[in-house]
Design a protein around this motif. Structure first.
Motif: not given
Lengths: 292, 342
Positions: A223-224, A228-229, A265-268, A273-274
């Motif tokens: 879910v998270f 978040v994205g 931004i995606s990479a960040i 998340v990782m």
């Protein structure tokens, strides 16, 4: 190079993983280090501009200044995602419990009910919420008819609507993993706890919750990460008033025409998340015998 | 019925139904019995006879449809399981997988709000009693079946229950370990002076461990008595058949005119293999032909087809000089005849 038969059997799986998961990630990562093409796409030249733009903004003289705005979007998106995940746990756990405690032949019926929303498109379902929440929508008309309110409530285009949309969209991803954990739970453990003087609440806390933990952790992750994205709920139900990380990324690939920035931004987001997942996995190791 | 001081548990006309309203099954059928203080009491019967249901009724994991259950004179039937001062050792052990051995053992005391220092002390004591010192920090998945069994016992015993309920607790163990645990259980019962109610379908286990046995038959008590009474004076063919091997022959072939079932145990008869050999007692002697024999080490079983067509089994410690299809005679000890109502 000779491969063992076990490795050979793994090859199709590795191929699928590479094509569907690794390749898009690598492309996004590569784009994040390139220059933007104002007409869309990227120029194949190295640049850190995408990352710099996230943290700094130029003033009129061209000097770079520390800029908190994008970090604030990360913060508010995370806050929204945490809240939505938390509410999904609060609603999803009792629902999963209800399903898991039905007689075996009734459980499939409830499973189908939970998965019915997936039969149609998320966009359409989110539009449906507009009809429900808007000024002359079902909720407001109903409340007015019941005489509870005089004027329509501002429900649509509020943070509340965004949260509601997120919870609605991702609730099944919380229910199903918790349900699968609870369904496999050894009910004799509950009897043993009862026999050992535990009240219902304490059985829930000391026996049921640890047994449901793998599903709960799975549900939280499932879910998270998408919330978040996500950008649909913020776009349609938030009226674009509230920028979430997903909207920001979507904009860079769309109207913003700044693919490297969007990729950065995606990479960040992925990094962030990782780190979260690693922390959860560490915590999970403490739950020996449950997760293992 | 008045509960005497030495009566720990009095079960009065307890009935429990299972199944649908249209098709109810009486798992326990108007059953009454009394278990004394500090007694090793066994509920024995085949699967489906209601013995486990009766145990669960005492534990509070099932509720009675009628009747009452008095523990030290007070009716505990209305109480939920967590309010009853009895503890259960489950067939599957049901150890909490996410807790260490020490946490498992301390769980009951913790739920009762006991002091953590007392819990630790009691847990260590009971681990000593179980000869499981040093296992406190392990997880159940790191233990063998026998060790898990001991932890399950420790987890129940540490609460000093008024009654310890054991539900087929040894049946998951292999033969050798089961024999060891039988002796161990008797020792624990002596040392702790706790009343044990033991459920089993293993008649040998019941005979060797129990002070008294209730043989259950379709939700009722077939017979209640000491192991000796149950074995030597079974009241019905059902009980006699369930406990050990019992030969039944018609009263007529024994030369008796009674209208009863006549039975005798394999060891209560001798096989006469030589012509003209005199029996040592003056009981009935039955002629027949040896059908089969099986050697079991300490004892050999001889299956004899009698002239009347009935088959009986005779046990002898010696390997007799006889072959299959030889003519033999069976001499039955007259004192050991079992008479059951037909």
């Amino acid at each position: 190079m000779r491969l063992s038969s076990g490795t050979k059997l793994l090859l199709p799986f590795l191929a699928v993983m590479t094509v569907f998961f690794m390749a898009p990630m690598c492309i996004a990562l590569a784009y994040s280090f390139m220059q933007a093409n104002p007409l869309g796409g990227v120029k194949p030249a190295f640049s850190l501009a995408g990352y710099l733009r996230f943290f700094y903004s130029p003033d009129l003289d061209g000097n770079m200044h520390w800029d908190m705005r994008y970090l604030q979007i990360i913060y508010s998106s995370t806050k929204m995602a945490v809240l939505a995940t938390f509410i999904c746990v609060l609603i999803g756990f009792p629902m999963a419990w209800f399903m898991a405690t039905r007689p075996a032949q009734q459980r499939d019926f409830w499973m189908i009910l939970v998965t019915i929303p997936f039969w149609t498109n998320l966009l359409i379902r989110t539009y449906a919420w507009i009809l429900i929440l808007r000024g002359n929508g079902i909720v407001n008309t109903g409340l007015e008819k019941a005489g509870l309110i005089d004027a329509p409530l501002d429900l649509l285009y509020t943070p509340f609507a965004v949260g509601l949309g997120l919870v609605y969209s991702y609730l099944p991803f919380m229910i199903l993993p918790i349900y699968s954990s609870l369904e496999r739970m050894d009910w004799r453990l509950v009897e043993a706890a009862q026999d050992l003087y535990a009240t219902r609440l304490r059985i829930l806390w000391h026996v049921v919750l640890p047994a449901a933990m793998p599903g709960l952790i799975g549900g939280v992750i499932l879910v998270f990460i998408p919330t978040v994205g996500s950008f649909l709920a913020a776009d349609l139900l938030g009226g674009g008033k509230q920028m979430m990380l997903g909207n920001l990324i979507e904009n860079q690939f769309g109207m913003g025409r700044n693919w490297p920035f969007g990729a950065a931004i995606s990479a960040i987001l992925i990094t962030f998340v990782m780190i979260g997942l690693i922390l959860i996995a560490r915590r999970g190791q403490g739950l020996k015998g449950v997760v293992g | 019925m008045i509960a005497l001081m030495s009566d720990r548990l009095v079960i009065q006309s307890v009935t429990k139904f299972f199944g649908s309203a249209q098709n109810p099954v009486r798992a326990v059928d108007d059953l009454s019995l009394t278990v004394k203080e500090n007694e090793f009491f066994t509920l024995l019967g085949p699967s489906g006879c209601g013995k486990t249901t009766l145990l669960r009724l005492v534990a509070g994991l099932e509720s009675c449809d009628s009747g009452c259950i008095l523990l030290d004179g007070a009716d505990i039937a209305p109480l939920p399981a967590n309010k009853r001062p009895v503890n259960t050792v489950f067939q599957s052990y049901a150890l909490f997988p996410h807790m260490t051995v020490a946490e498992n053992i301390g769980f009951g005391m913790r739920m009762q709000g006991k002091d953590p220092a007392d819990i630790e002390k009691a847990a260590n004591e009971v681990l000593d009693l179980m000869r499981m010192q040093g296992f406190g920090a392990r997880y159940p998945s790191e233990l063998s079946g026998g060790q898990q069994q001991r932890v399950a016992l420790a987890r129940a015993l540490v609460n000093r229950p008024k009654i310890l309920l054991l539900d087929e607790s040894l049946s998951a163990l292999d033969y050798k370990l089961r024999k060891e645990m039988q002796i161990e259980l008797k020792r624990l019962q002596r040392e702790t002076e706790i009343t044990f109610i033991f459920v089993t379908h293993d008649q040998e286990e019941a005979l060797s461990m129990s002070d008294r046995i209730a043989v259950m038959e379709r939700g009722r008590i077939g017979q209640l008595g000491t192991p000796q009474e149950i074995y030597h004076r079974p009241v019905s063919r059902y009980v006699a058949d369930f406990i050990g091997i019992c030969n039944f022959v018609s009263a007529g072939s024994l030369g008796l005119a009674e209208d009863v079932h006549i039975g005798f145990r394999p060891e209560d008869a001798t096989l006469l293999v030589r012509d003209g050999q005199k029996p040592e007692t003056d009981g009935p002697v039955l002629g027949g032909r040896l059908h089969a024999l099986s050697y079991h080490g300490a004892v050999t079983y001889y299956q004899v087809t009698l002239d009347s067509g009935e088959t009986v089994t005779v046990a002898d410690h010696e390997k007799l000089p006889v072959n299959v299809d030889d003519r033999v005679r069976v001499a039955v000890l007259p004192d050991m005849l079992i008479r059951c109502a037909p």
